[in-house]
Design a protein around this motif. Structure first.
Motif, PDB file in Angstrom:
ATOM      1  N   GLU A 184      -4.321   3.812  -7.263  1.00 20.35           N
ATOM      2  CA  GLU A 184      -5.533   4.485  -6.798  1.00 20.35           C
ATOM      3  C   GLU A 184      -5.500   5.973  -7.149  1.00 20.35           C
ATOM      4  OE1 GLU A 184      -8.045   4.652  -2.615  1.00 20.35           O
ATOM      5  OE2 GLU A 184      -6.000   3.890  -2.605  1.00 20.35           O
TER       6      GLU A 184
ATOM      7  N   TRP B 230      -6.333   6.221 -10.760  1.00 27.42           N
ATOM      8  CA  TRP B 230      -7.436   5.393 -11.199  1.00 27.42           C
ATOM      9  C   TRP B 230      -8.505   6.228 -11.897  1.00 27.42           C
ATOM     10  CZ3 TRP B 230     -12.382   4.694  -8.347  1.00 27.42           C
ATOM     11  CH2 TRP B 230     -13.206   3.716  -8.929  1.00 27.42           C
TER      12      TRP B 230
ATOM     13  N   ARG C  21     -12.039   7.044  -3.111  1.00 28.61           N
ATOM     14  CA  ARG C  21     -11.305   5.982  -2.394  1.00 28.61           C
ATOM     15  C   ARG C  21     -12.266   4.843  -2.026  1.00 28.61           C
ATOM     16  NH1 ARG C  21      -6.499   6.720   1.426  1.00 28.61           N
ATOM     17  NH2 ARG C  21      -6.066   4.787   0.305  1.00 28.61           N
TER      18      ARG C  21
ATOM     19  N   TYR D 123     -12.983   2.905  -5.250  1.00 31.13           N
ATOM     20  CA  TYR D 123     -11.813   2.120  -5.649  1.00 31.13           C
ATOM     21  C   TYR D 123     -11.727   0.843  -4.821  1.00 31.13           C
ATOM     22  CZ  TYR D 123      -6.986   0.867  -6.710  1.00 31.13           C
ATOM     23  OH  TYR D 123      -5.866   0.202  -7.108  1.00 31.13           O
ATOM     24  N   ARG D 124     -11.907   0.987  -3.523  1.00 31.56           N
ATOM     25  CA  ARG D 124     -11.822  -0.162  -2.609  1.00 31.56           C
ATOM     26  C   ARG D 124     -12.943  -1.167  -2.884  1.00 31.56           C
ATOM     27  NH1 ARG D 124     -12.833   2.363   1.818  1.00 31.56           N
ATOM     28  NH2 ARG D 124     -14.957   1.638   1.996  1.00 31.56           N
TER      29      ARG D 124
END
Length: 188
Positions: free
Chosen positions: A35, A38, A181, A184-185
């Motif tokens: 992450e 990323w 974040r 990404y999730r």
């Protein structure tokens, strides 16, 4: 009956502390290396190993418009170094900091940045704690004092203006970390 005088230094330090404790630091919990590095789109700026094996941020001397999308690693190091480390080394120097350096001097930038999410978070945390401890200790006179030559082209601005700027930058880039974040999730 007049109101008690306002303690601007305490108020500015508390603003940063609240943002850090309530918003940014909790959002870094569980950050993984995948992450951290990323790249949601091609051409992202990140923190990468150079030919010498040292990690440095992309684009430090580049002024692209529009600026590229950046990784969480890049944003975290921008806050750690660009907001906290260089300002601490300039205005609250330690024995190894160059006495003749202004706040844009590249000698303040570490030669190697963290290689993992865990190390990056620890570096960000330490740089925040050092900056916060120093600004929290400033009195009203220090808050009003112009930055002087160490402030470069901001030399006439008071320390309080620099703290407001650092707070604003931390909140802005911290919010971007939160969005990255979330993306990404949710990327599926």
């Amino acid at each position: 009956m007049s109101a008690p005088p306002l303690d601007w230094g305490r108020l500015l330090a508390a603003q940063l502390e609240y943002y850090w404790d309530t918003h940014l630091w909790p959002r870094l919990n569980g950050l993984t290396d995948d992450e951290y590095f990323w790249e949601p789109v091609p051409g992202c700026w990140s923190v990468r190993a150079g030919a010498d094996g040292r990690f440095r941020p992309d684009g430090v001397t580049t002024r692209k418009s529009p600026a590229p999308v950046t990784t969480i690693a890049w944003r975290m190091m921008h806050i750690a170094v660009g907001c906290f480390v260089i300002r601490t080394a300039t205005f609250f120097p330690g024995p190894s900091d160059p006495a003749d350096a202004d706040m844009f001097d590249p000698r303040h930038v570490p030669g190697d940045l963290p290689h993992t999410a865990k190390a990056g978070a620890a570096f960000l945390h330490d740089s925040y704690r050092q900056w916060h401890a120093h600004i929290a200790a400033l009195d009203d006179e220090a808050m009003r004092t112009p930055l002087g030559p160490k402030g470069a082209y901001f030399s006439a601005d008071p320390m309080a203006a620099l703290i407001v700027h650092v707070n604003r930058e931390t909140m802005h880039h911290g919010g971007e970390i939160g969005v990255l974040r979330d993306l990404y999730r949710a990327r599926g």
